[in-house]
Design an enzyme around this catalytic site. Sequence first.
Site, PDB file in Angstrom:
ATOM      1  N   GLN A 114       0.831  -1.209   0.000  1.00  0.00           N
ATOM      2  CA  GLN A 114       0.000   0.000   0.000  1.00  0.00           C
ATOM      3  C   GLN A 114       0.866   1.261   0.000  1.00  0.00           C
ATOM      4  O   GLN A 114       0.515   2.272  -0.617  1.00  0.00           O
ATOM      5  CB  GLN A 114      -0.906  -0.011   1.244  1.00  0.00           C
ATOM      6  CG  GLN A 114      -2.079   0.940   1.175  1.00  0.00           C
ATOM      7  CD  GLN A 114      -3.240   0.391   0.366  1.00  0.00           C
ATOM      8  OE1 GLN A 114      -3.627  -0.767   0.531  1.00  0.00           O
ATOM      9  NE2 GLN A 114      -3.797   1.192  -0.511  1.00  0.00           N
ATOM     10  N   LYS A 129      -2.507  -0.999   6.539  1.00  0.00           N
ATOM     11  CA  LYS A 129      -3.532  -2.013   6.287  1.00  0.00           C
ATOM     12  C   LYS A 129      -3.962  -2.566   7.631  1.00  0.00           C
ATOM     13  O   LYS A 129      -3.193  -2.530   8.603  1.00  0.00           O
ATOM     14  CB  LYS A 129      -2.960  -3.153   5.447  1.00  0.00           C
ATOM     15  CG  LYS A 129      -4.014  -3.970   4.759  1.00  0.00           C
ATOM     16  CD  LYS A 129      -4.465  -3.263   3.504  1.00  0.00           C
ATOM     17  CE  LYS A 129      -5.565  -3.979   2.773  1.00  0.00           C
ATOM     18  NZ  LYS A 129      -5.746  -3.414   1.421  1.00  0.00           N
ATOM     19  N   GLY A 168     -12.333  -0.193   2.981  1.00  0.00           N
ATOM     20  CA  GLY A 168     -12.671  -1.611   2.864  1.00  0.00           C
ATOM     21  C   GLY A 168     -11.584  -2.428   2.187  1.00  0.00           C
ATOM     22  O   GLY A 168     -10.604  -1.899   1.669  1.00  0.00           O
ATOM     23  N   ASP A 169     -11.766  -3.717   2.223  1.00  0.00           N
ATOM     24  CA  ASP A 169     -10.949  -4.690   1.484  1.00  0.00           C
ATOM     25  C   ASP A 169     -11.779  -5.977   1.499  1.00  0.00           C
ATOM     26  O   ASP A 169     -13.016  -5.908   1.656  1.00  0.00           O
ATOM     27  CB  ASP A 169      -9.562  -4.869   2.136  1.00  0.00           C
ATOM     28  CG  ASP A 169      -8.562  -5.590   1.222  1.00  0.00           C
ATOM     29  OD1 ASP A 169      -8.014  -4.948   0.319  1.00  0.00           O
ATOM     30  OD2 ASP A 169      -8.351  -6.809   1.406  1.00  0.00           O
ATOM     31  N   THR A 213     -11.957   0.650  -7.904  1.00  0.00           N
ATOM     32  CA  THR A 213     -10.829  -0.275  -8.070  1.00  0.00           C
ATOM     33  C   THR A 213     -10.970  -1.025  -9.393  1.00  0.00           C
ATOM     34  O   THR A 213     -10.015  -1.119 -10.175  1.00  0.00           O
ATOM     35  CB  THR A 213     -10.743  -1.250  -6.883  1.00  0.00           C
ATOM     36  OG1 THR A 213     -10.804  -0.496  -5.673  1.00  0.00           O
ATOM     37  CG2 THR A 213      -9.467  -2.051  -6.925  1.00  0.00           C
TER      38      THR A 213
HETATM   39  P1  NDP Z   1     -14.554  -8.917  -1.665  1.00  0.00           P
HETATM   40  O1  NDP Z   1     -14.641  -9.439  -0.299  1.00  0.00           O
HETATM   41  O2  NDP Z   1     -15.605  -8.009  -2.166  1.00  0.00           O
HETATM   42  O3  NDP Z   1     -14.420 -10.107  -2.719  1.00  0.00           O
HETATM   43  C1  NDP Z   1     -13.382 -11.029  -2.620  1.00  0.00           C
HETATM   44  C2  NDP Z   1     -13.552 -12.081  -3.693  1.00  0.00           C
HETATM   45  O4  NDP Z   1     -12.378 -12.880  -3.741  1.00  0.00           O
HETATM   46  C3  NDP Z   1     -14.702 -13.028  -3.417  1.00  0.00           C
HETATM   47  O5  NDP Z   1     -15.228 -13.502  -4.629  1.00  0.00           O
HETATM   48  C4  NDP Z   1     -14.016 -14.146  -2.625  1.00  0.00           C
HETATM   49  O6  NDP Z   1     -14.683 -15.383  -2.674  1.00  0.00           O
HETATM   50  C5  NDP Z   1     -12.686 -14.231  -3.331  1.00  0.00           C
HETATM   51  N1  NDP Z   1     -11.673 -14.695  -2.363  1.00  0.00           N
HETATM   52  C6  NDP Z   1     -11.280 -14.072  -1.227  1.00  0.00           C
HETATM   53  N2  NDP Z   1     -10.371 -14.788  -0.553  1.00  0.00           N
HETATM   54  C7  NDP Z   1     -10.175 -15.884  -1.276  1.00  0.00           C
HETATM   55  C8  NDP Z   1      -9.345 -17.020  -1.110  1.00  0.00           C
HETATM   56  N3  NDP Z   1      -8.526 -17.149  -0.040  1.00  0.00           N
HETATM   57  N4  NDP Z   1      -9.395 -17.956  -2.092  1.00  0.00           N
HETATM   58  C9  NDP Z   1     -10.216 -17.827  -3.169  1.00  0.00           C
HETATM   59  N5  NDP Z   1     -11.023 -16.761  -3.380  1.00  0.00           N
HETATM   60  C10 NDP Z   1     -11.011 -15.816  -2.449  1.00  0.00           C
HETATM   61  O7  NDP Z   1     -13.111  -8.200  -1.764  1.00  0.00           O
HETATM   62  P2  NDP Z   1     -12.583  -7.148  -2.819  1.00  0.00           P
HETATM   63  O8  NDP Z   1     -13.198  -7.386  -4.142  1.00  0.00           O
HETATM   64  O9  NDP Z   1     -12.679  -5.801  -2.215  1.00  0.00           O
HETATM   65  O10 NDP Z   1     -11.026  -7.507  -2.871  1.00  0.00           O
HETATM   66  C11 NDP Z   1     -10.483  -8.407  -3.817  1.00  0.00           C
HETATM   67  C12 NDP Z   1      -8.990  -8.173  -3.959  1.00  0.00           C
HETATM   68  O11 NDP Z   1      -8.760  -6.822  -4.402  1.00  0.00           O
HETATM   69  C13 NDP Z   1      -8.167  -8.309  -2.678  1.00  0.00           C
HETATM   70  O12 NDP Z   1      -6.881  -8.788  -3.022  1.00  0.00           O
HETATM   71  C14 NDP Z   1      -8.034  -6.868  -2.181  1.00  0.00           C
HETATM   72  O13 NDP Z   1      -6.917  -6.697  -1.348  1.00  0.00           O
HETATM   73  C15 NDP Z   1      -7.866  -6.155  -3.515  1.00  0.00           C
HETATM   74  N6  NDP Z   1      -8.161  -4.729  -3.538  1.00  0.00           N
HETATM   75  C16 NDP Z   1      -9.367  -4.251  -3.084  1.00  0.00           C
HETATM   76  C17 NDP Z   1      -9.639  -2.894  -3.158  1.00  0.00           C
HETATM   77  C18 NDP Z   1     -10.955  -2.341  -2.767  1.00  0.00           C
HETATM   78  O14 NDP Z   1     -11.147  -1.129  -2.943  1.00  0.00           O
HETATM   79  N7  NDP Z   1     -11.896  -3.119  -2.267  1.00  0.00           N
HETATM   80  C19 NDP Z   1      -8.629  -1.946  -3.644  1.00  0.00           C
HETATM   81  C20 NDP Z   1      -7.423  -2.556  -4.162  1.00  0.00           C
HETATM   82  C21 NDP Z   1      -7.214  -3.902  -4.077  1.00  0.00           C
HETATM   83  P3  NDP Z   1     -15.452 -15.918  -1.365  1.00  0.00           P
HETATM   84  O15 NDP Z   1     -16.692 -15.083  -1.271  1.00  0.00           O
HETATM   85  O16 NDP Z   1     -15.722 -17.346  -1.655  1.00  0.00           O
HETATM   86  O17 NDP Z   1     -14.525 -15.713  -0.206  1.00  0.00           O
HETATM   87  O1  2IT Z   2      -5.806  -2.448  -1.307  1.00  0.00           O
HETATM   88  C1  2IT Z   2      -6.336  -1.316  -1.388  1.00  0.00           C
HETATM   89  O2  2IT Z   2      -5.815  -0.405  -2.047  1.00  0.00           O
HETATM   90  C2  2IT Z   2      -7.616  -1.107  -0.716  1.00  0.00           C
HETATM   91  N1  2IT Z   2      -8.163  -2.047  -0.145  1.00  0.00           N
HETATM   92  C3  2IT Z   2      -8.245   0.243  -0.711  1.00  0.00           C
HETATM   93  C4  2IT Z   2      -7.615   1.140   0.321  1.00  0.00           C
HETATM   94  C5  2IT Z   2      -8.295   2.466   0.529  1.00  0.00           C
HETATM   95  O3  2IT Z   2      -7.889   3.130   1.506  1.00  0.00           O
HETATM   96  O4  2IT Z   2      -9.186   2.856  -0.214  1.00  0.00           O
END
Ligand code: NDP
Ligand code: 2IT
Length: 449
Positions: A114, A129, A168-169, A213
């Site tokens: 990050q 984080k 969030g994440d 994102t």
């Molecule tokens: P969500 O919780 O909305 O969705 C996560 C998705 O990934 C779900 O479909 C989940 O499936 C799957 N998943 C999570 N963990 C696992 C695992 N161990 N094995 C297989 N599938 C998995 O999260 P986000 O969409 O927000 O985040 C997804 C990725 O993007 C993460 O790496 C996060 O760090 C990154 N990210 C998020 C940002 C944001 O703004 N939200 C910004 C930048 C990066 P299931 O429901 O079955 O667990």
């Molecule tokens: O991994 C990421 O960049 C995030 N989960 C979003 C972080 C944020 O502060 O919006």
Amino acid sequence: MSPLDEKLEPIYAEVLRRNAGELEFHQAVREVLSSIGLVIAKHPDYADQALIERLCEPERQIIFRVPWIDDKGQVQINRGFRVCFNSALGPYKGGLRFHPSVNLGIIKFLGFEQTFKNALTGMPIGGAKGGSDFDPKGRSEMEIMRFCQSFMTELYRHLGEYTDVPAGDIGVGQREIGYMFGQYKRITNRYESGVLTGKGLTWGGSQVRKEATGYGAVFFVEQMLKTRGLDFEGKKVVVSGSGNVAIYTIEKIQELGGRVIACSDSDGYVVEESGIDLDLLKEIKEVRRERISTYAKLRKDTADYVPKGRIWDVPCDIAMPCATQNELNGGDARKLVQNGVIAVGEGANMPCTPDAVQIFQEANVLFGPGKATNAGGVATSALEMQQNASRDSWTFEETEQRLATIMRQIHDRCAETAEEYGMPGNYVAGANIAGFIRVAEAMRALGVI
Ligand code: NDP
Ligand code: 2IT
């Protein structure tokens, strides 16, 4: 992976010693260190005053107990984390993850990534984080609320719009941000909008944060494709995951004329050759909070469901891993290359293993690393903070325009830096070096702190 520069080798050895067993953190540090040898050769002063050693050690790490009462009246205990990695460029900023796999090493890797990602956005935000090993799956609405309130009852004392601003994440979306913001407001007696981002539109949130994102990742890949005279029109795309990032990645790809034929959750993946029905996917995932297998059931005439299995076996032109770390390994990368993939953009944080990244680069596949490709989320969080500070709110169009501009700038910054250091087209090196230089210059200016 190539050996580290001789000045960096002992620094990495000390990271391994001090953070024993934290494999994801080691992986993230090694990747950055392997890119910055050339910078140190050119600017040895960036390594003065143990700057790189300081960069690899979080400024502060908070671990706390989160007790809460489930619907049966049983007391449950989880562990909460906030790793405040670096505040040279601004208040600590980064998401909160609720997932049973969360531990200190995972939060540290995410906080480290990050720091460079936030630097790349060019905005005034440091890196952090946090999260918990709490598993939201199968929990009731009230259990989620009680957990979020208990989590914030400890965390609030460490936050503030000028101190640390979570978002969030995985497992934390607008609903959880709402419960945490409500508790923060209650405890502090302050409607301090800028203390959390990802808020709802009627209570201080920004247009486009929810979409940012995914949209940003697609804008980044669009820019990479453009360098080869290509675009999304008519391309077959595989997007892993079906959460926040995956859904809005799919939405923007469809808007740009691409066809997303597969997505997944941790139970399996679904393939629909004519293209995923996004309205149905949103209904199942955002409203009903059900599994991807439900999608396949409801579309049984046109979609196939593959329980477990590797989504990367599905032939495509573009792959966008949007689920979690190390979800795409060397075998998957080889398969994608055999099937003719032209671009890979990391929507998730560190979803490709180091050998997968190497395979893509050797095959001349356009590869966008997460810390650049998925930076649109945190960049739009910074836009949310900006609107909160000025008590203003912008339209969807204006905010999306700003996001598109930021992603283009990040792309160009990575591409130009890679070129400057003799590695044209290597976005991994470009992102690591450009992010590092911005943080390093601020750290030097601020002295040994
Ligand atoms: P969500 O919780 O909305 O969705 C996560 C998705 O990934 C779900 O479909 C989940 O499936 C799957 N998943 C999570 N963990 C696992 C695992 N161990 N094995 C297989 N599938 C998995 O999260 P986000 O969409 O927000 O985040 C997804 C990725 O993007 C993460 O790496 C996060 O760090 C990154 N990210 C998020 C940002 C944001 O703004 N939200 C910004 C930048 C990066 P299931 O429901 O079955 O667990
Ligand atoms: O991994 C990421 O960049 C995030 N989960 C979003 C972080 C944020 O502060 O919006």
